[in-house]
Design an enzyme around this catalytic site. Sequence first.
Site, mmCIF file in Angstrom:
data_model
loop_
_atom_site.group_PDB
_atom_site.id
_atom_site.type_symbol
_atom_site.label_atom_id
_atom_site.label_comp_id
_atom_site.label_asym_id
_atom_site.label_seq_id
_atom_site.Cartn_x
_atom_site.Cartn_y
_atom_site.Cartn_z
ATOM 1 N N CYS A 2 0.854 -1.181 0.000
ATOM 2 C CA CYS A 2 0.000 0.000 0.000
ATOM 3 C C CYS A 2 0.892 1.233 0.000
ATOM 4 O O CYS A 2 1.900 1.290 0.684
ATOM 5 C CB CYS A 2 -0.934 0.097 1.196
ATOM 6 N N ARG A 27 3.941 -0.518 -4.738
ATOM 7 C CA ARG A 27 3.600 -0.986 -3.398
ATOM 8 C C ARG A 27 2.250 -1.697 -3.348
ATOM 9 O O ARG A 27 1.843 -2.209 -2.309
ATOM 10 C CB ARG A 27 3.572 0.194 -2.424
ATOM 11 N N TRP A 75 -2.714 -2.680 -1.682
ATOM 12 C CA TRP A 75 -2.429 -4.114 -1.770
ATOM 13 C C TRP A 75 -3.340 -4.752 -0.739
ATOM 14 O O TRP A 75 -3.188 -4.513 0.461
ATOM 15 C CB TRP A 75 -0.963 -4.399 -1.454
ATOM 16 N N ASN A 101 -1.888 2.259 5.569
ATOM 17 C CA ASN A 101 -1.065 1.115 5.162
ATOM 18 C C ASN A 101 -0.743 0.357 6.437
ATOM 19 O O ASN A 101 -0.244 0.944 7.398
ATOM 20 C CB ASN A 101 0.219 1.653 4.494
ATOM 21 N N GLY A 102 -1.030 -0.952 6.450
ATOM 22 C CA GLY A 102 -0.759 -1.748 7.648
ATOM 23 C C GLY A 102 -1.941 -2.656 7.927
ATOM 24 O O GLY A 102 -2.807 -2.859 7.072
ATOM 25 N N GLU A 486 17.164 -18.172 -7.273
ATOM 26 C CA GLU A 486 16.783 -16.818 -7.673
ATOM 27 C C GLU A 486 16.161 -16.827 -9.076
ATOM 28 O O GLU A 486 15.164 -16.153 -9.336
ATOM 29 C CB GLU A 486 18.018 -15.899 -7.594
ATOM 30 N N LYS A 490 12.382 -15.577 -9.947
ATOM 31 C CA LYS A 490 12.122 -14.530 -10.946
ATOM 32 C C LYS A 490 11.116 -15.039 -11.968
ATOM 33 O O LYS A 490 10.183 -14.341 -12.339
ATOM 34 C CB LYS A 490 13.413 -14.118 -11.680
ATOM 35 N N GLU A 493 7.485 -15.467 -10.447
ATOM 36 C CA GLU A 493 6.779 -14.238 -10.078
ATOM 37 C C GLU A 493 6.434 -13.382 -11.303
ATOM 38 O O GLU A 493 5.438 -12.678 -11.307
ATOM 39 C CB GLU A 493 7.534 -13.431 -9.028
ATOM 40 N N HIS A 509 17.440 -37.161 -5.347
ATOM 41 C CA HIS A 509 16.737 -37.501 -4.106
ATOM 42 C C HIS A 509 15.245 -37.226 -4.218
ATOM 43 O O HIS A 509 14.556 -37.077 -3.212
ATOM 44 C CB HIS A 509 17.360 -36.738 -2.933
ATOM 45 N N LYS A 608 5.849 -4.497 -3.816
ATOM 46 C CA LYS A 608 7.207 -4.336 -3.302
ATOM 47 C C LYS A 608 7.115 -3.807 -1.874
ATOM 48 O O LYS A 608 6.160 -3.134 -1.533
ATOM 49 C CB LYS A 608 7.923 -3.316 -4.191
HETATM 50 C C1 F6R Z 1 11.523 -10.859 -5.566
HETATM 51 C C2 F6R Z 1 11.488 -9.790 -4.576
HETATM 52 C C3 F6R Z 1 11.147 -10.158 -3.174
HETATM 53 C C4 F6R Z 1 11.971 -9.323 -2.177
HETATM 54 C C5 F6R Z 1 11.499 -9.607 -0.751
HETATM 55 C C6 F6R Z 1 12.351 -8.897 0.279
HETATM 56 O O1 F6R Z 1 11.892 -10.378 -6.818
HETATM 57 O O2 F6R Z 1 11.690 -8.642 -4.872
HETATM 58 O O3 F6R Z 1 11.308 -11.514 -2.949
HETATM 59 O O4 F6R Z 1 13.318 -9.640 -2.332
HETATM 60 O O5 F6R Z 1 10.169 -9.210 -0.612
HETATM 61 O O6 F6R Z 1 12.296 -7.516 0.127
HETATM 62 P P1 F6R Z 1 13.383 -6.575 0.766
HETATM 63 O O7 F6R Z 1 14.692 -6.892 0.124
HETATM 64 O O8 F6R Z 1 12.916 -5.190 0.500
HETATM 65 O O9 F6R Z 1 13.418 -6.897 2.240
#
Ligand code: F6R
Length: 613
Positions: A2, A27, A75, A101-102, A486, A490, A493, A509, A608
């Site tokens: 948010c 966000r 969000w 937000n929260g 990773e 990627k 997502e 395994h 994010k």
């Molecule tokens: C994936 C991604 C998330 C963040 C995670 C941690 O592409 O961006 O998995 O890495 O939410 O976020 P931060 O680094 O801001 O604590």
Amino acid sequence: MCGIVGYTGPKRVVPVILEGLRRLEYRGYDSAGVVYLQDGRLIKHRAEGKLVNLENRIDDAIIAKAHIGLGHTRWATHGAPTEENAHPHSDCSGDLVVVHNGIIENYHSLREDLKSKGHVFSSETDTEVLAHLIEEHLKDDLVEAVKAALKLVDGSFALGVLWAKQPGTLIAARNQSPLVLGVSEDNGMLMASDIPALLPYTNKVVFLEDMEMAVITASSYAVSSLETGAEVEKEVKIIEWNAAMAEKAGYKHFMLKEIYEQPQAITNTLSGRINPETGEVFIPEVNLTSEDVTKIDRIFLVACGTSWHAALVAKYWIEKYARIPVDVDIASEFRYRDLVIDERVMTISISQSGETADTLAGIRIAKQLGSKVITICNVVGSTMTREADGTVYTHAGPEIGVASTKAFTAQLAALFLLTLQLGQLKGTVSLEKSLELGRALIDVAAVIGRDLKKMQNQIAELIETFYDARDFLFVGRGLSYPIALEGALKLKELSYIHAEGYASGELKHGPIALIDKDMPILALVPKDAVYQKSISNVEEIKARQGRLILIGTEGDDHLKNITDDVIYMPEVHEEMNPLLYTIPAQLLSYEIANRRGCDVDQPRNLAKSVTVE
Ligand code: F6R
């Protein structure tokens, strides 16, 4: 999660709020809303889905006179992502609005109580409770009413409040969700969840701390404690980022721009921290002495998502060079474990945003148990940096794409530097070794910069055969294992393809049962210490007809005997492979998502900066 924006000042408020929301849309993008005060009345516009839906509903001509207002991009936590649940939320009279937000954890009991007192609710959200709760306490003093209401609330909030009957004032309050004020003599006053929303108007900011509240007018702000009511003196910080850094600069997506910014992000993160002549590392911000490091028995690395993958890489480096045992924890698990931590343990959190709720809770616990806490963080002034004993900033610049890219490689650079510093202080890394490794780190940035375009072209061609796959595996050994994880994260997502990352040696395994002729498997096989083992694992996949894509070292002709789909990477120092091999994994996910028509910068269900647990 948010984004909230508030503004009061000489500019027309709605364009300021919409621009702020555009910069905070990473966000959350389940719904958006704006409210402004015009001719003594609060006027609200809200729309389900992305900000553009809201923008399409606003007629510029009717908003000319408004100079105070609030905005929100959501969000969803409580209540579906509908227009009714979109913020701002109003009280019964419609004269008071709130953006939030929260999570209000006791919202259910508060709501029942307020209903019994006659309040009528029009959404399913926890936030609406705040509007009614403030209304319940409101006579003629908004500040006192907000304070009284927040005393009854359990949970996290970053809050903006506007009351039609106190027309020049905005209230901001924070507990466990980020909120920052923007201060400008010419452009007025702002509040926002994150700095990019403020940058078009000011680079002077004031970070609110937990349980602080600000009363904002067009030319002033006053911060006080929600607990004691006492006034709090705040420092105005100057932000080095500028507004253009948070723009796409001609790239189709923020993510692509940020992939291309990686050489610079790595270089900036190294800049001034390693002497390229002597190998000496300087990270004065962490304030570590040889005596401190000798006393450390164990290091905990705590992070979430992509940042957790950076931690997994760092475990290999720290154990090898600084000879300190390392545990790597997912923050949401760490915070609820019965931790064995004391003052001989160092805890390092890794976070792009510095606001991730679980990681933040993790370092608070570690600190309480006596651990020294260091954070690797990208956002200057974020909560984690204010609470840690020391911060190693990654200088990646603002990361807007929801999927983390440049923050990750910058984290790797910072963690490698920290490894060298620990090793130097402990006496396990000589200056000569440090010089060799430091130069390798400086060089890898240049190599990535040189070959990025070539890699992208090659990958764009390659994915034509794979972009419609249903599943995908990524495998790697040693330092390549976290990069396999990773790559899989990627891809899932961004493109919604089911993808898993495995340590190559672990396939037999169980996961090897998944392999057949339809399963694409991307294997990272650089010429490193575990190369022969990796090749044996790849042969096992080939024997089961898996559709292999190999990423390996230039000149390794053997790879061509295994599959036609080989991407060659330049040879760099073995320790630098995680930085280099991340790039094709990012590009593969980007190209596949783009080819499938997915929303690369704002994948579904994500946001994010995950400020709720
Ligand atoms: C994936 C991604 C998330 C963040 C995670 C941690 O592409 O961006 O998995 O890495 O939410 O976020 P931060 O680094 O801001 O604590």
